[in-house]
Each structure stands twice: as C-alpha cells, then as structure tokens.
Design a protein around this motif. Structure first.
Motif, mmCIF file in Angstrom:
data_model
loop_
_atom_site.group_PDB
_atom_site.id
_atom_site.type_symbol
_atom_site.label_atom_id
_atom_site.label_comp_id
_atom_site.label_asym_id
_atom_site.label_seq_id
_atom_site.Cartn_x
_atom_site.Cartn_y
_atom_site.Cartn_z
ATOM 1 N N TRP A 74 0.902 -1.514 -0.001
ATOM 2 C CA TRP A 74 -0.271 0.339 -0.474
ATOM 3 C C TRP A 74 1.629 0.812 0.127
ATOM 4 O O TRP A 74 0.339 2.668 -0.249
ATOM 5 N N LYS A 75 2.180 1.420 0.104
ATOM 6 C CA LYS A 75 2.940 2.704 0.599
ATOM 7 C C LYS A 75 2.814 3.313 1.764
ATOM 8 O O LYS A 75 1.620 3.248 2.714
ATOM 9 N N MET A 76 2.736 4.769 1.480
ATOM 10 C CA MET A 76 2.555 5.285 1.654
ATOM 11 C C MET A 76 0.987 5.865 1.730
ATOM 12 O O MET A 76 0.474 7.263 1.267
ATOM 13 N N GLY A 80 13.872 -3.441 1.131
ATOM 14 C CA GLY A 80 15.089 -3.174 0.693
ATOM 15 C C GLY A 80 14.366 -2.944 -0.765
ATOM 16 O O GLY A 80 14.913 -3.002 -2.213
ATOM 17 N N HIS A 81 13.357 -2.098 -0.381
ATOM 18 C CA HIS A 81 11.698 -1.494 -2.020
ATOM 19 C C HIS A 81 12.977 -0.185 -2.294
ATOM 20 O O HIS A 81 14.011 0.245 -1.649
ATOM 21 N N SER A 82 12.742 -0.379 -3.654
ATOM 22 C CA SER A 82 13.314 0.720 -3.829
ATOM 23 C C SER A 82 13.613 1.948 -3.642
ATOM 24 O O SER A 82 14.051 2.578 -4.007
ATOM 25 N N GLU A 83 12.363 2.354 -2.930
ATOM 26 C CA GLU A 83 12.044 3.630 -2.808
ATOM 27 C C GLU A 83 12.744 3.935 -1.321
ATOM 28 O O GLU A 83 12.886 4.557 -1.370
ATOM 29 N N ARG A 84 13.140 2.624 -0.464
ATOM 30 C CA ARG A 84 13.079 2.809 0.270
ATOM 31 C C ARG A 84 14.930 2.522 0.581
ATOM 32 O O ARG A 84 16.046 3.966 0.907
ATOM 33 N N TYR A 136 11.571 -9.495 -7.175
ATOM 34 C CA TYR A 136 12.453 -8.877 -8.760
ATOM 35 C C TYR A 136 11.320 -8.064 -8.911
ATOM 36 O O TYR A 136 10.531 -8.191 -9.511
ATOM 37 N N GLU A 137 11.705 -6.644 -8.083
ATOM 38 C CA GLU A 137 11.013 -5.147 -9.454
ATOM 39 C C GLU A 137 12.103 -4.038 -9.920
ATOM 40 O O GLU A 137 12.428 -3.508 -9.411
ATOM 41 N N PRO A 138 12.000 -4.372 -11.964
ATOM 42 C CA PRO A 138 12.229 -3.104 -11.910
ATOM 43 C C PRO A 138 12.664 -2.040 -12.266
ATOM 44 O O PRO A 138 10.812 -1.402 -11.656
ATOM 45 N N TRP A 141 12.391 1.028 -13.457
ATOM 46 C CA TRP A 141 11.713 2.089 -14.243
ATOM 47 C C TRP A 141 10.387 0.996 -14.445
ATOM 48 O O TRP A 141 9.577 2.000 -14.620
ATOM 49 N N ALA A 142 9.964 0.353 -13.858
ATOM 50 C CA ALA A 142 8.588 -0.105 -14.062
ATOM 51 C C ALA A 142 7.339 -0.192 -13.033
ATOM 52 O O ALA A 142 6.225 -0.173 -12.844
ATOM 53 N N ILE A 143 8.226 0.497 -11.726
ATOM 54 C CA ILE A 143 7.539 0.651 -10.119
ATOM 55 C C ILE A 143 6.207 2.481 -10.447
ATOM 56 O O ILE A 143 7.129 3.126 -10.667
ATOM 57 N N GLY A 144 5.094 1.626 -10.655
ATOM 58 C CA GLY A 144 4.172 3.090 -10.734
ATOM 59 C C GLY A 144 4.562 3.422 -12.080
ATOM 60 O O GLY A 144 4.141 5.142 -11.721
ATOM 61 N N THR A 145 4.612 3.488 -12.798
ATOM 62 C CA THR A 145 4.955 3.680 -14.242
ATOM 63 C C THR A 145 4.504 3.607 -15.491
ATOM 64 O O THR A 145 4.264 4.253 -16.454
ATOM 65 N N TYR A 152 6.703 -11.184 -8.860
ATOM 66 C CA TYR A 152 7.206 -9.522 -10.510
ATOM 67 C C TYR A 152 7.016 -8.922 -9.693
ATOM 68 O O TYR A 152 5.877 -8.779 -9.258
ATOM 69 N N GLY A 153 7.370 -7.796 -9.350
ATOM 70 C CA GLY A 153 6.391 -6.422 -9.204
ATOM 71 C C GLY A 153 7.295 -4.882 -10.115
ATOM 72 O O GLY A 153 7.755 -4.940 -10.752
ATOM 73 N N GLY A 154 6.160 -4.231 -10.642
ATOM 74 C CA GLY A 154 6.653 -2.945 -11.338
ATOM 75 C C GLY A 154 4.972 -2.910 -12.348
ATOM 76 O O GLY A 154 5.009 -3.800 -13.410
ATOM 77 N N SER A 155 3.762 -2.171 -12.188
ATOM 78 C CA SER A 155 2.908 -1.886 -13.362
ATOM 79 C C SER A 155 2.380 -3.468 -13.389
ATOM 80 O O SER A 155 2.094 -3.369 -14.145
ATOM 81 N N CYS A 156 2.197 -4.268 -12.425
ATOM 82 C CA CYS A 156 1.557 -5.073 -12.320
ATOM 83 C C CYS A 156 0.142 -4.984 -12.533
ATOM 84 O O CYS A 156 -0.800 -4.651 -11.257
ATOM 85 N N ASN A 157 -1.032 -5.444 -13.398
ATOM 86 C CA ASN A 157 -2.434 -5.192 -12.668
ATOM 87 C C ASN A 157 -2.921 -6.587 -13.725
ATOM 88 O O ASN A 157 -2.672 -7.734 -14.079
ATOM 89 N N GLY A 211 3.163 -11.997 -7.360
ATOM 90 C CA GLY A 211 3.314 -10.370 -7.654
ATOM 91 C C GLY A 211 3.399 -9.874 -6.170
ATOM 92 O O GLY A 211 2.655 -9.922 -5.819
ATOM 93 N N LEU A 212 4.813 -8.443 -6.663
ATOM 94 C CA LEU A 212 4.123 -7.348 -5.375
ATOM 95 C C LEU A 212 3.444 -6.920 -6.363
ATOM 96 O O LEU A 212 4.289 -6.234 -6.780
ATOM 97 N N ILE A 213 2.257 -6.000 -5.285
ATOM 98 C CA ILE A 213 1.778 -4.708 -6.411
ATOM 99 C C ILE A 213 1.071 -3.979 -5.677
ATOM 100 O O ILE A 213 0.996 -3.843 -4.667
ATOM 101 N N GLY A 214 2.337 -2.471 -6.418
ATOM 102 C CA GLY A 214 1.731 -1.027 -5.827
ATOM 103 C C GLY A 214 0.502 -0.591 -5.740
ATOM 104 O O GLY A 214 -0.961 -1.275 -5.143
ATOM 105 N N GLY A 215 0.130 0.113 -7.018
ATOM 106 C CA GLY A 215 -1.092 0.854 -7.142
ATOM 107 C C GLY A 215 -1.917 -0.277 -7.318
ATOM 108 O O GLY A 215 -3.083 0.403 -7.070
ATOM 109 N N ALA A 216 -2.286 -1.200 -7.899
ATOM 110 C CA ALA A 216 -3.406 -2.003 -7.831
ATOM 111 C C ALA A 216 -4.082 -2.894 -7.043
ATOM 112 O O ALA A 216 -4.819 -3.466 -6.564
HETATM 113 C C1 PEP Z 1 5.715 -2.045 -5.428
HETATM 114 O O1 PEP Z 1 5.887 -0.708 -5.200
HETATM 115 O O2 PEP Z 1 6.415 -2.380 -5.413
HETATM 116 C C2 PEP Z 1 4.707 -1.570 -7.094
HETATM 117 C C3 PEP Z 1 5.006 -2.999 -7.627
HETATM 118 O O3 PEP Z 1 4.731 -0.935 -7.287
HETATM 119 P P1 PEP Z 1 3.005 -0.519 -8.157
HETATM 120 O O4 PEP Z 1 2.752 -2.351 -8.612
HETATM 121 O O5 PEP Z 1 2.579 0.531 -8.261
HETATM 122 O O6 PEP Z 1 4.641 -0.586 -10.050
#
Ligand code: PEP
Length: 252
Positions: A10-12, A95-99, A167-169, A171-175, A211-216, A232-237
């Motif tokens: 969920w992030k912040m 170890g999230h890339s934002e951290r 694995y979260e590239p 360049w794919a996170i939240g983009t 896998y994480g990065g704009s997965c939906n 998957g590790l899922i942020g926005g969705a």
């Molecule tokens: C994340 O922050 O771990 C992530 C995968 O975000 P998003 O799904 O929004 O790209």
C-alpha cells in the motif's frame, strides 16, 4: 514446492480507517472463493495491528513495508522487527527501491534488517531490481546479483529458505511500464540460477520469486504464467479490492 504469492504494497496510502476498510473489502471479496495463491497485504506500520484483527480467520497474511536495522533503543521514529511481529504480522517487505533510493538503505543496512526479521520469525519479502540506466547499459543481471549477494548470501541455507524475493525493475514501478513476460522470465531464471549456485537446486527451486512493477489485471496472467514467476508484489493495483482481486484470480 514453492508457493505462489500475490502481495499488496500500500506504500504511504490510506488513513487507518481507509486501510481497515480496504482490508475488509479484500477479505469479503475472497470469502468463499478458492484461490491458488497466498494473499498478503503490506500496510503502513500504524495499520498493522488493526488489519491483522480485521483479516483474522481469512487467508490473508499481513506484511509491514519496512522494519528498523536495529533491535531496540534510542532510535526515535523507528519501528523494530520485534514490534512488527508483536502485531501479528508475519511478513516484512525489505529493500524496496523507494527505501533504497529515498532513505539511503544500503546493502549493509538491509543485511541487518533481514537478520532481525528472521530472528523475529518474520518472512522477509526482499526486493531487488535495476534502474533504467542499468538495464539500458546491460548491467541489470550484475546489479541484481550484487544486491542478492550483499544482503542475503551471508545467510545459512536454512535461513535463506525462509526468504521470498521480489524482482522489481525500478523503471517499471508506478510508471505503467511493465517488464514484458519475457524480460521477467529471463531475470527470474537468472536469479534462480544464482541461488542454485550458492545454495543448491532444491533451495533455489523452493524460493518464491515475485515480479513487481505496474502489474495489473490485464498483464498478471501472462506474467504469472512464466515458469519462474511465482506471483507479484503489487503497488497501485492493490489499493482497491476490485483491482487487486483479478490479480489474485490470475492464478485460477
Ligand atoms: C511496488 O511498489 O512494489 C510496485 C510494484 O508498485 P506498482 O505496482 O505501483 O508499480
């Protein structure tokens, strides 16, 4: 056999009340459904105890999004792995890339966080991944291997067996720019090979690599159908049950 996992991050986002509401809506949406993966929600610290309470009796596991690199003491504002575990949460995203990017978390710091998580019987969901420049210059495999080596390869085989990787590239996170299924598979297979070289095939085969990065909802099935992608590790969705559920159901 390794587990398939769909974990939200969920992030912040979400006030406490909104977070409880979201956890309830995921729980209600899952009720009576047969799902073929573990489901985890990763929440801000302040939500943990309440969300654990809300999802009691369901299949949902709860993760913190971070934990301190120190066990206890005069570290104002930090939250320890022991505190996370005391809420009933069973997982911690580390170890999230934002951290790494915004809070200066180095491999050395992350190594301590992993040890403390394991000491407190939390399962680390350990994130790795390259930035765009590293992919474009062909360094992505080296970068990911180094992240794993520096923070995890000090672990015994037994302890490594408790780790989930994501694995979260970057360049794919939240983009909205997802790695292709082929790019994800290629990296996940490389990671598994790296683990096999260090810990042997059995441990490598039993490690879940998400896998994480704009997965939906529209790309989850294709991504998860790869032999080395275990969820998957899922942020926005993950911020709405209606968007999170189809990703969970991609395993059906
Ligand atoms: C994340 O922050 O771990 C992530 C995968 O975000 P998003 O799904 O929004 O790209």
């Amino acid at each position: 056999m390794r587990k398939n996992i769909v974990a939200g991050n969920w992030k912040m986002n979400k006030t406490l009340q909104e977070g409880i509401e979201l956890a309830k809506s995921v729980k209600d949406a899952l009720a009576g459904k047969k799902v073929n993966c573990e489901v985890i929600v990763g929440t801000p610290f302040i939500h943990l105890a309440s969300v654990v309470e809300e999802v009691k009796g369901s299949i949902i596991g709860v993760a913190a999004e971070n934990a301190a690199d120190k066990a206890s003491g005069a570290y104002t504002g930090e939250v320890s792995a022991a505190m996370v575990a005391s809420t009933g949460a069973k997982y911690v995203i580390l170890g999230h890339s934002e951290r790494r990017a915004y809070y200066g978390e180095t491999s050395e710091i992350l190594k301590n966080k992993v040890l403390l998580a394991l000491e407190n019987k939390l399962t680390p969901i350990f994130c790795i991944g390259e930035v765009l420049e590293e992919r474009e210059s062909g360094k992505h495999f080296d970068v990911v291997k180094k992240q794993i080596e520096e923070s995890l390869f000090n672990l015994s085989a037994e302890d490594f067996g408790k780790i989930v990787l994501a694995y979260e590239p970057v360049w794919a996170i939240g983009t909205g720019k997802t790695a292709t299924a082929a790019q994800a598979q290629e990296m996940h297979a490389f990671i598994r090979k790296t683990l096999a070289e260090k810990y042997g095939k059995e441990i490598a085969d039993n490690t879940s690599i998400l896998y994480g990065g704009s997965c939906n909802a529209s790309n989850a099935k294709e991504l998860f159908s790869n032999p080395d992608v275990d969820g998957g590790l899922i942020g926005g969705a993950s911020l709405e049950a209606a968007k999170f559920m189809p990703i969970i159901e991609a395993f059906n």
